[in-house]
Enzyme design. Structure first.
Site, PDB file in Angstrom:
ATOM      1  N   TRP A 100       0.747  -1.223   0.059  1.00  0.00           N
ATOM      2  CA  TRP A 100      -0.029  -0.138   0.063  1.00  0.00           C
ATOM      3  C   TRP A 100       0.836   1.306   0.018  1.00  0.00           C
ATOM      4  O   TRP A 100       0.273   2.370  -0.317  1.00  0.00           O
ATOM      5  CB  TRP A 100      -0.985   0.090   1.147  1.00  0.00           C
ATOM      6  N   ASP A 101       2.146   1.231   0.340  1.00  0.00           N
ATOM      7  CA  ASP A 101       3.017   2.012  -0.071  1.00  0.00           C
ATOM      8  C   ASP A 101       2.987   3.127  -1.226  1.00  0.00           C
ATOM      9  O   ASP A 101       3.184   4.411  -0.983  1.00  0.00           O
ATOM     10  CB  ASP A 101       4.586   1.750   0.360  1.00  0.00           C
ATOM     11  N   LYS A 161       4.511   2.521  15.965  1.00  0.00           N
ATOM     12  CA  LYS A 161       5.599   2.020  14.842  1.00  0.00           C
ATOM     13  C   LYS A 161       5.612   3.184  13.837  1.00  0.00           C
ATOM     14  O   LYS A 161       6.596   3.661  13.364  1.00  0.00           O
ATOM     15  CB  LYS A 161       5.378   0.677  14.074  1.00  0.00           C
ATOM     16  N   GLN A 162       4.512   3.771  13.339  1.00  0.00           N
ATOM     17  CA  GLN A 162       4.456   4.674  12.426  1.00  0.00           C
ATOM     18  C   GLN A 162       3.129   5.397  12.718  1.00  0.00           C
ATOM     19  O   GLN A 162       2.104   4.836  13.250  1.00  0.00           O
ATOM     20  CB  GLN A 162       4.293   3.994  10.902  1.00  0.00           C
ATOM     21  N   GLU A 173       1.889  -1.421  13.104  1.00  0.00           N
ATOM     22  CA  GLU A 173       2.048  -3.041  13.219  1.00  0.00           C
ATOM     23  C   GLU A 173       2.579  -3.473  14.715  1.00  0.00           C
ATOM     24  O   GLU A 173       2.695  -4.627  14.684  1.00  0.00           O
ATOM     25  CB  GLU A 173       2.755  -3.522  12.183  1.00  0.00           C
TER      26      GLU A 173
END
Length: 752
Positions: free
Chosen positions: A357-358, A591-592, A486
């Site tokens: 999906w990046d 994580k992000q 994640e």
């Protein structure tokens, strides 16, 4: 953080060689041309630790999924890029002994990747007793002829005595993948051919049991040297040409290797492959090495003319953005609609798959602005072509509609981690968001009302089936998911996932009002189904804490021990290399961007207070251990006028690999996240938005810089944006007159 290359605006260069950093050097000197690419491994023999990797666009293998506990719905195979037949290797022998920097004494080492021209050079002096020999290597994969790899080696005798030189140039199918599940090798040699100065090898990927294509590759090498050509070498898996001679004191010898690389992706038969190879070999032979180098430099000059970002007053920042753009365009330039942007590109094997999906979340905005809109259209069509696979993926889970894969080459999910593959379903929302983003930026509504609508309907049907109704709360919910963070799996009501599902249902309904009746009938879309979409969207549960003024990441997030990252011992970071997975999952560490990813997508729809409260709450809990994380935080920090934080996050995304921030660049670069440095400058520092069909800018100048400049394409126009201590200058270089907003005020632009 580890920096092994010098600061240089146009080069990745070092004058030191540490064996412990060999893989890191290889990753950061990777080269490619979209069609093929390779890590910066040595051409000559190296007996120390190394990761020799050569990869071909669209060539992959379905390796059998290997898991400890098979669960219903698992994909049958894990698709992966495979290490190509080795056409790079050259064995250089001096007085009968191979040059090997793992063993040899040497000096005057230099390794340099020239980003302006895409040429990798390396030189050093080998010491053998009283003898000294300088070796100089130049190589590139051509952007002028995509099938061409070119290499020139110069050997210079610095000794008072003569030196016997032998060079063996090979094409070798005896290669392996470091991430192979069962240690298998993936190439069978079909045929070989050789004479004294040329060689040819045709190889095919081994058979698989999953009905996916086998690929055939053909490599044709031509070697040119003023050394004497000897009897060529052939083994079961290799062909090689050998050259040798005596190099007198003070003399040089030059060796050239050119290889034409072809794959069955472009040719139906072996005869077609052979004919094309002969034709291209003859064509490249018409040019000298210096002429090929000039064509390479000119090709990259055209790319930089369109896409270069100039940073004034800070060479670290300048090197970072250029390195990222160079590697992005080495991976994908929009010339082949069958390809996409792999997270590691041509720089390593981790993550295996061609598409995450990046692409839609991070790469599409960059390519919209730096390339013709057909490039992004191709990225969208890539997903449309794989729509049947998305329906298959949803069916595997017992769900309606289309679930686009987390990892894929052909639309079929081929990732083997349950919590990622079947819980990280938010990716479906980003596929729809990319269609919206393309339509908003280009003004082109043709795609969204035709092929794009097929995708939107499939996604909406998936969300409508994936939700469930909570009688207790009287709202629709989504349980058992993994959000962008994640470091939490199998959570309930991830705000970002629920928000995107709600938006997708509303957006599909909005576009349904604009498509013709034939299209609606073709898809079997009824008014009853659309009414259900409205009902779900209107009653979607979005967790929120009114007292804190934040959107809650998921139902139980606020029950965690919310100790900020700054209070953690530094020797425990990065967490994923020091903590058990159980420890990470129980922690509050992110994580992000998760909630903040959703705010970024629709930044103009939230109030400054909402943005600030969520940013101030979540960023201190974020460890940025995903390469995708810093850029989103940089953009939102800029939007909130947190200029120091914006610059900190820019520096992290721009130099993520150059400085090995997350200690994980050895196995390859973070290609898709490299868009983040451009996003941080253009959407962050320059505040570029398209709101209500109007292009807007609200720039600021980081105090660490004296200025910055970039160009963008927008609806058939080419604009130049320059920000300095004197203010902002925006010029229309090509195209019709355009009115934009600069710092909230209308500015009419006319081409000069």
């Amino acid at each position: 953080m580890k920096r092994i290359f010098e600061i240089n605006p146009w080069k990745v260069i070092t004058h030191t060689f540490n064996k412990e950093d060999k893989r890191l050097q290889e990753s950061m000197t990777s080269t490619g041309n979209e069609y093929m690419g390779m890590r910066g491994m040595f051409e000559e023999k190296y007996s120390g630790d190394t990761h020799k990797g050569i990869y071909l666009g669209g060539v992959w293998f379905p390796d059998k999924t290997r898991v400890g506990w098979w669960k219903n719905g698992y994909p049958e195979y894990f698709g992966k890029v495979i290490n190509a037949v080795d056409f790079v290797s050259v064995d250089v022998k001096l007085d009968g002994e191979s040059v090997d920097l793992a063993k040899d004494e040497f000096s005057d080492f230099e390794l340099s990747l020239d980003m302006k021209s895409g040429i990798l050079t390396r030189s050093y002096v080998v010491k053998r007793g009283e003898k000294k020999v300088r070796l100089n290597f130049e190589r590139f994969v051509s952007v002028d002829m995509k099938e061409l790899y070119a290499n020139r080696i110069t050997v210079e005798n610095l000794s008072s005595a003569s030196v016997e030189v032998e060079i063996e140039s090979a094409i070798d199918a005896d290669v392996f993948n470091e991430d192979s599940n069962y240690d298998e090798k993936f190439w069978n040699v079909l045929s070989k051919k050789k004479d004294q100065t040329t060689g040819r090898l045709v190889a095919e990927t081994i058979e698989n049991n999953f009905g996916t294509p086998q690929f055939t590759t053909e490599m044709l090498m031509e070697n040119v040297s003023d050394l004497d050509a000897k009897e060529p070498v052939e083994t079961e898996l290799k062909v090689a040409n050998v050259f040798s001679g005596t190099l007198e004191s003070g003399k040089k010898t030059v060796f050239e290797k050119r290889v034409v690389v072809l794959t069955s992706r472009d040719y139906e038969t072996l005869e077609d492959l052979d004919a094309a190879g002969e034709k291209l070999s003859a064509k490249q032979a018409e040019s000298s090495f210096d002429e090929l180098k000039e064509a390479q430099a000119n090709g990259w000059a055209k790319r930089w003319e369109k896409a270069d970002v100039v940073v004034e007053g800070n060479d670290e920042s300048q090197q970072g953005i250029r390195f990222n753009l160079f590697q992005l365009f080495s991976t994908y330039y929009g010339n082949d609609a069958r390809l996409n942007i792999g997270p590691k590109g041509f720089t390593g094997e981790k993550y295996g798959g061609a598409t995450y999906w990046d692409t839609e979340g991070f790469a599409v905005p960059l390519y919209l602005a730096l390339a013709d809109q057909s490039v992004t259209r191709n990225l969208l069509e890539y997903r449309h072509e794989q729509l049947p696979g998305a329906y298959h993926n949803a069916k595997q889970q017992g769900l309606a509609g289309a679930l686009f894969p987390m990892v894929t080459f052909n639309g079929i999910e081929c990732h083997n981690e349950w919590e990622i593959t079947f819980e990280e379903i938010h990716r479906n929302g980003t596929i729809a968001y990319a269609i919206y983003n393309y339509t908003r930026y280009t003004g082109d509504t043709e795609y969204v009302t035709h092929d794009g609508f097929d995708v939107l309907v499939g996604i909406a049907r998936f969300w409508a089936d994936r939700v469930h109704f909570s009688k207790r709360k009287g709202m629709y919910m989504i349980h058992g998911v993994t959000g962008p963070n994640e470091y939490e799996n199998n959570v309930n009501n991830n705000w970002y996932t629920n928000m995107l599902a709600k938006w997708c249902l509303n957006y599909a309904n909005e576009i349904a009002d604009k498509v013709d009746a034939d299209k609606t009938a073709e898809l079997g879309l009824t008014s009853e189904e659309r009414a259900k979409w409205h009902e779900i969207a209107d009653n979607m549960y979005l967790p929120e804490d009114k007292e804190l003024g934040i959107f809650v990441q998921h139902d139980t997030f606020l029950d965690k021990d919310l100790t900020p990252v700054k209070d953690l011992p530094q020797d425990q970071l990065p967490l994923n290399q020091h903590w058990s997975w159980d420890h990470i999952l129980r922690s509050p560490y992110i994580k992000q961007a998760d909630v903040l990813q959703g705010i970024y997508y629709f930044v103009e729809r939230f109030t400054q207070e909402q943005k600030e409260r969520n940013f101030d709450f979540y960023e201190p809990l974020t460890v940025h251990e995903s390469s995708l994380s810093p850029s989103i935080h940089a953009i939102l920090a800029a939007d909130l006028h947190k200029e120091d934080k914006a610059f900190e996050m820019y520096s992290r995304t721009a130099r993520l690999d150059l400085d090995n921030y997350n200690n994980d660049t050895n196995d390859g670069l973070h290609i898709t996240s490299m868009t983040g440095s451009w996003l941080a400058i253009v959407q962050g520092f320059a505040g570029m938005r398209v709101i209500d069909d109007e292009l807007q800018f609200a720039p600021f100048l980081p105090k660490e810089w004296t200025g910055y400049k970039f160009r963008i394409n927008f609806r058939g126009r080419l604009l130049s944006i320059s920000v300095s201590q004197e203010g902002t200058q925006i010029d229309l270089l090509k195209g019709d007159d355009l009115t934009i907003k600069l710092n909230g005020k209308d500015l009419k632009l006319t081409a000069k």
